[in-house]
Design a protein around this motif. Structure first.
Motif, PDB file in Angstrom:
ATOM      1  N   GLU A 197      -9.472 -11.495  -9.828  1.00  0.00           N
ATOM      2  CA  GLU A 197      -9.737 -12.445 -10.746  1.00  0.00           C
ATOM      3  C   GLU A 197      -8.702 -13.093 -11.462  1.00  0.00           C
ATOM      4  O   GLU A 197      -8.078 -14.191 -11.590  1.00  0.00           O
ATOM      5  N   ASN A 198      -7.493 -11.955 -11.464  1.00  0.00           N
ATOM      6  CA  ASN A 198      -6.171 -12.527 -12.160  1.00  0.00           C
ATOM      7  C   ASN A 198      -5.296 -12.910 -10.886  1.00  0.00           C
ATOM      8  O   ASN A 198      -4.243 -13.383 -11.521  1.00  0.00           O
ATOM      9  N   GLY A 199      -5.763 -13.219  -9.853  1.00  0.00           N
ATOM     10  CA  GLY A 199      -4.904 -13.659  -8.835  1.00  0.00           C
ATOM     11  C   GLY A 199      -3.836 -12.980  -8.218  1.00  0.00           C
ATOM     12  O   GLY A 199      -2.783 -13.281  -7.697  1.00  0.00           O
ATOM     13  N   ARG A 200      -4.026 -11.486  -8.508  1.00  0.00           N
ATOM     14  CA  ARG A 200      -3.079 -10.619  -8.021  1.00  0.00           C
ATOM     15  C   ARG A 200      -3.394 -10.089  -6.504  1.00  0.00           C
ATOM     16  O   ARG A 200      -2.546  -9.072  -5.966  1.00  0.00           O
ATOM     17  N   ASP A 254      -1.390 -12.924   1.537  1.00  0.00           N
ATOM     18  CA  ASP A 254      -0.158 -13.323   1.912  1.00  0.00           C
ATOM     19  C   ASP A 254       0.733 -12.749   3.047  1.00  0.00           C
ATOM     20  O   ASP A 254       1.735 -12.847   3.149  1.00  0.00           O
ATOM     21  N   ARG A 281      -4.569  -9.165   2.102  1.00  0.00           N
ATOM     22  CA  ARG A 281      -4.657  -8.877   0.888  1.00  0.00           C
ATOM     23  C   ARG A 281      -3.919  -7.643   0.699  1.00  0.00           C
ATOM     24  O   ARG A 281      -3.504  -7.183  -0.457  1.00  0.00           O
ATOM     25  N   VAL A 313      -3.574 -11.819  -3.545  1.00  0.00           N
ATOM     26  CA  VAL A 313      -3.542 -13.089  -2.621  1.00  0.00           C
ATOM     27  C   VAL A 313      -3.384 -12.867  -1.393  1.00  0.00           C
ATOM     28  O   VAL A 313      -2.710 -11.795  -0.896  1.00  0.00           O
ATOM     29  N   GLU A 323      -8.334  -7.543 -10.797  1.00  0.00           N
ATOM     30  CA  GLU A 323      -7.246  -7.747 -10.069  1.00  0.00           C
ATOM     31  C   GLU A 323      -7.462  -9.264  -9.224  1.00  0.00           C
ATOM     32  O   GLU A 323      -6.573 -10.265  -9.117  1.00  0.00           O
TER      33      GLU A 323
END
Length: 304
Positions: free
Chosen positions: A14-17, A21, A157, A19, A12
Motif C-alpha cells: 500500500e505504501n508503494g514499496r 520493476d 516485485r 513496485v 509495504e
C-alpha cells in the motif's frame, strides 16, 4: 526483510514499496533430460506425490521430455537442454537445484544425498559462469535450501513466498533471501504432508496466481495474495492440486504451461478464469515423469 507478518507485507504494498520493476518472466529456460529415468527412493521418503511401487518407463519419460521441449520452443522460448545422469534420476527437476536472477547463478543445498550430487555437476555451473554469471553456491553452506521448490517468487516485485517444510530451514530462508536479492520473503507453514510450495502455489508473470488454500497452515497468505494480485487469484480444489495444476509456469506474459494431467483436471471455471486473465494454456503429457513426484514447473529452470 524476512517476515511472517502478512499485515507488514500488505503495508509495504500500500505504501508503494513493492513496485514491479524487475523482469517478470525469463528470457529463456534450461532443462535436464530424464536419462535412465527411475523413481528415487530417497526423495520418496518425504514426497507423498511419489509411489515407489509404480514402474517407471525410461523411454516414455524421454519421449515426454522431448515433446515438452518442443512445445516450449514452439512459442519462441529459448530452451537449453542438458544431458541427464542415470545415477541422479531427480535431475529432471533442475529448478530445485539451480536458479538464476539477472547476472547470478544460484546453487541450492538439497536435503537428500542423491540430489546433493546434482548440485555438484559442473556443466550447468560452467554454462552460466562462462557466460558472465556470478556464482552463489549455497550447497557448501550450513542450510537446507531447495530454491524455487519451497520458494515461489514474484520476480517483478522481488517478493518470495516460502513454505516451510523439511526441504528448507531457517538458515536456508535467509540464504535464499539474500541470493535472490529479494525485497521481502513471506514465510508460512505448509500443511502436513506437503514438501514443496511450488506444488500448491504458482505466481504467473507477476500478475496472477494459483493456490491450493488447504495446503497452507496459515490463512494470512491468501490475504496477501488477494491484495497483490487483485481479482486474479485462482483457488484450486483438491482434485486440481493432486493433478499438479499448481505446478504450472508462465514463461511469457501470456503463455502458461501446464501438464496434460493437470489440464484434464482443471474445472471449466478454472480454465475460463485463466483465459480471461489473458493466458493461453499450453499442455504436454508428462504422466510418466509425474510418477517421480513433480510436474512441468519442476522441470523448467528459468534463465534471467
Amino acid at each position: 526483510m524476512i517476515t511472517r507478518d502478512v499485515n507488514w507485507l500488505i503495508g509495504e504494498l500500500e505504501n508503494g514499496r513493492l513496485v514491479p520493476d524487475s523482469p517478470a518472466v525469463p528470457r529463456g529456460v534450461f532443462m535436464v533430460e530424464p536419462l535412465d529415468f527411475r523413481i528415487d527412493t530417497e526423495s520418496a521418503t518425504d514426497n507423498l506425490y511419489m509411489n515407489i511401487a509404480r514402474h517407471a518407463d525410461a523411454d516414455r519419460a524421454m519421449e515426454q521430455y522431448i515433446n515438452l521441449v518442443s512445445v516450449i520452443r514452439e512459442r519462441g522460448i529459448v530452451v537449453k537442454s542438458f544431458v541427464g545422469n542415470g545415477s541422479t534420476p531427480d535431475d529432471v527437476f533442475p529448478n530445485n537445484v539451480f536458479a538464476t536472477i539477472p547476472g547470478r547463478l544460484i546453487v541450492g543445498h538439497m536435503l537428500h544425498p542423491t540430489r546433493q550430487q546434482e548440485a555438484a555437476r559442473q556443466d550447468i555451473r560452467e554454462f552460466f559462469t562462462n557466460g558472465g554469471y556470478e556464482l552463489v553456491d549455497l550447497s557448501d553452506q550450513d542450510c537446507i535450501a531447495e530454491l524455487t521448490g519451497p520458494l515461489v517468487l514474484d520476480r517483478a516485485r522481488r517478493v518470495g513466498y516460502c513454505g516451510m517444510s523439511g526441504r528448507v530451514d531457517e538458515a536456508g530462508v535467509r540464504a535464499m533471501h539474500q541470493a535472490f536479492d529479494l525485497r521481502c520473503t513471506l514465510q508460512f507453514d505448509l500443511a502436513n504432508g506437503e514438501y514443496h510450495t511450488n506444488v500448491i502455489l504458482a505466481v504467473l508473470a507477476s500478475r496472477a496466481c494459483v493456490v491450493h488454500e488447504p495446503s497452507i497452515e496459515e490463512g494470512g497468505l491468501i490475504r496477501a495474495l488477494s491484495a497483490i494480485y487483485q481479482g486474479q487469484v485462482l483457488k484450486l480444489d483438491q482434485v486440481e492440486k493432486e493433478a499438479f495444476a499448481g505446478n504450472c509456469i508462465a514463461l511469457t506474459d501470456q503463455d502458461l504451461f501446464i501438464s496434460q494431467t493437470a489440464a484434464d483436471a482443471l474445472r471449466l471455471s478454472s480454465r475460463r478464469l485463466l483465459e480471461s486473465w489473458g493466458f493461453c494454456i499450453h499442455t504436454a503429457p508428462l504422466d510418466e515423469i509425474e510418477k517421480a513426484g513433480g510436474s512441468l514447473r519442476c522441470m523448467v529452470a528459468e534463465i534471467f
